[in-house]
Design a protein around this motif. Structure first.
Motif, PDB file in Angstrom:
ATOM      1  N   ASP A  52      42.999 -15.104   7.212  1.00  0.00           N
ATOM      2  CA  ASP A  52      42.123 -15.903   8.060  1.00  0.00           C
ATOM      3  C   ASP A  52      41.504 -14.998   9.118  1.00  0.00           C
ATOM      4  N   GLY A  86      49.035 -26.060   5.008  1.00  0.00           N
ATOM      5  CA  GLY A  86      49.992 -26.890   5.713  1.00  0.00           C
ATOM      6  C   GLY A  86      49.195 -27.956   6.441  1.00  0.00           C
ATOM      7  N   GLU A 142      53.821 -28.896   3.857  1.00  0.00           N
ATOM      8  CA  GLU A 142      53.183 -27.735   3.241  1.00  0.00           C
ATOM      9  C   GLU A 142      52.468 -28.134   1.952  1.00  0.00           C
ATOM     10  N   LYS A 143      51.159 -27.900   1.943  1.00  0.00           N
ATOM     11  CA  LYS A 143      50.310 -28.085   0.766  1.00  0.00           C
ATOM     12  C   LYS A 143      50.509 -29.422   0.037  1.00  0.00           C
ATOM     13  N   ILE A 154      46.518 -26.475   8.871  1.00  0.00           N
ATOM     14  CA  ILE A 154      46.928 -25.321   9.679  1.00  0.00           C
ATOM     15  C   ILE A 154      46.150 -24.095   9.212  1.00  0.00           C
TER      16      ILE A 154
HETATM   17  C1  G1P Z   1      49.779 -20.281   4.581  1.00  0.00           C
HETATM   18  C2  G1P Z   1      50.654 -21.393   5.157  1.00  0.00           C
HETATM   19  C3  G1P Z   1      49.861 -22.690   5.247  1.00  0.00           C
HETATM   20  C4  G1P Z   1      48.590 -22.473   6.028  1.00  0.00           C
HETATM   21  C5  G1P Z   1      47.774 -21.304   5.422  1.00  0.00           C
HETATM   22  C6  G1P Z   1      46.586 -20.982   6.303  1.00  0.00           C
HETATM   23  O1  G1P Z   1      49.538 -20.570   3.224  1.00  0.00           O
HETATM   24  O2  G1P Z   1      51.809 -21.553   4.356  1.00  0.00           O
HETATM   25  O3  G1P Z   1      50.635 -23.685   5.871  1.00  0.00           O
HETATM   26  O4  G1P Z   1      47.812 -23.645   6.063  1.00  0.00           O
HETATM   27  O5  G1P Z   1      48.562 -20.132   5.284  1.00  0.00           O
HETATM   28  O6  G1P Z   1      45.758 -20.010   5.750  1.00  0.00           O
HETATM   29  P1  G1P Z   1      48.962 -19.460   2.201  1.00  0.00           P
HETATM   30  O7  G1P Z   1      47.474 -19.538   2.302  1.00  0.00           O
HETATM   31  O8  G1P Z   1      49.489 -18.130   2.642  1.00  0.00           O
HETATM   32  O9  G1P Z   1      49.455 -19.878   0.863  1.00  0.00           O
END
Ligand code: G1P
Length: 294
Positions: free
Chosen positions: A133, A172, A191-192, A204
């Motif tokens: 991000d 999330g 989560e997801k 998130i």
């Molecule tokens: C992670 C977190 C998720 C969040 C996201 C943001 O997921 O587990 O809660 O919303 O980053 O980019 P990932 O994208 O690493 O699977």
């Protein structure tokens, strides 16, 4: 809340979405223009007053630490060649922050990655920034979270963004009540979740301010979604106590974990550079005319 001095950046991922380039180049080192993605994230942390960066890394990621380290041979070469501008650039990067690296031996999830950083963080609140991000904002996004934590007295703060309901399975998701515009007192976190069961469409984004006691919670967090130890699940324990807020931050977020997102970030940051702007505009015109990419 004491000052937030340390930022944890999990960078152990294999970057499979960017194969084959990530066979040999860490995904965090993929460029946005002439800078690697990770530099934008480190710069955001530094602009918010953070002094130490803890990379939670893995085999094959040495390029990240090298990038933020001094480079005596290169510096000497640039000095002798009288290339003072380039020398200044090279030194600027090396002096951005104190960089520490710890290894996450096994890929057991984001929560596990953060827990791996515990000895390097110590007993104080800290920030977590996810390298996928990249946020362009007037006030650094993580700085907005730190300020929100101080203003609200919350122990933990997560960055929130409204997303289309169909996209909740990528993030999330937080549920709670808005104490003021843009500031949610979070009660539950998932989560997801699939769109049909998502408790809201507030997702998130990869920015967090966390208290040191999250490490103790993480030690007891069972494997969750995908069989991984999820950071979201650990923060949800604090949320149930009323200790978490979600801050809808101001700024533009780029998902550089995705090929088109990385391209969009490159266009955005290039278009902001006065010396590149005309060239970018001309290129977009060519694209619209159908002269590029046939
Ligand atoms: C992670 C977190 C998720 C969040 C996201 C943001 O997921 O587990 O809660 O919303 O980053 O980019 P990932 O994208 O690493 O699977």
């Amino acid at each position: 809340m004491p000052a937030v001095r340390t930022a944890v950046m999990p960078v152990a991922g294999l970057g499979t979405r960017f194969l084959p380039v990530t066979k040999a180049v860490p995904k965090e080192m993929l460029p946005i223009g002439d800078r690697p993605c990770i530099e934008y994230v480190v710069a955001e942390a530094v602009a918010a007053g953070i002094e130490r960066i803890v990379f939670v890394s893995s085999r094959g990621k040495d390029a990240l630490v090298d990038y933020f380290d001094r480079s005596p041979a290169l510096e000497a070469h640039l000095r002798e060649a009288g290339k003072v501008d380039l020398l200044a650039e090279v030194l600027r990067v090396a002096k951005m922050a104190e960089v520490v690296s710890v290894r996450q031996g096994e890929a057991l999830g984001l929560g596990h990655a953060v827990l791996t950083a515990a000895p390097a963080v110590g007993n104080e609140p800290f920030a977590v920034l996810l390298g996928d991000d990249v946020v362009d904002a007037q006030v650094p996004a993580i700085g907005q979270l730190i300020a929100a934590g101080a203003a609200s007295g919350a122990e933990a703060v997560v960055a929130l963004m409204e997303v289309p309901r169909a996209d909740t399975r990528r993030y999330g998701v937080c549920a709670g009540t808005f104490e003021q515009p843009g500031r949610m007192r979070v009660r539950a976190m998932v989560e997801k979740p699939e769109p049909e069961v998502a408790p809201s469409n507030f997702a998130i984004v990869g920015r967090y301010v966390l208290p040191a006691r999250i490490f103790e919670v993480l030690r007891h967090t069972p494997r969750g979604r995908g069989g991984e130890i999820q950071l979201t699940d650990a923060i949800a324990v604090l949320a149930a106590e009323g200790a978490v807020i979600g801050e809808v931050f101001a700024g533009q977020r780029f998902d550089t974990g995705d090929l088109l997102g990385l391209l969009r970030a490159s266009l955005h940051f290039s278009a902001k550079r006065p010396e590149l702007r005309a060239g970018v505009d001309a290129m977009v015109q060519e694209l619209l005319r159908g002269d590029i990419g046939r």
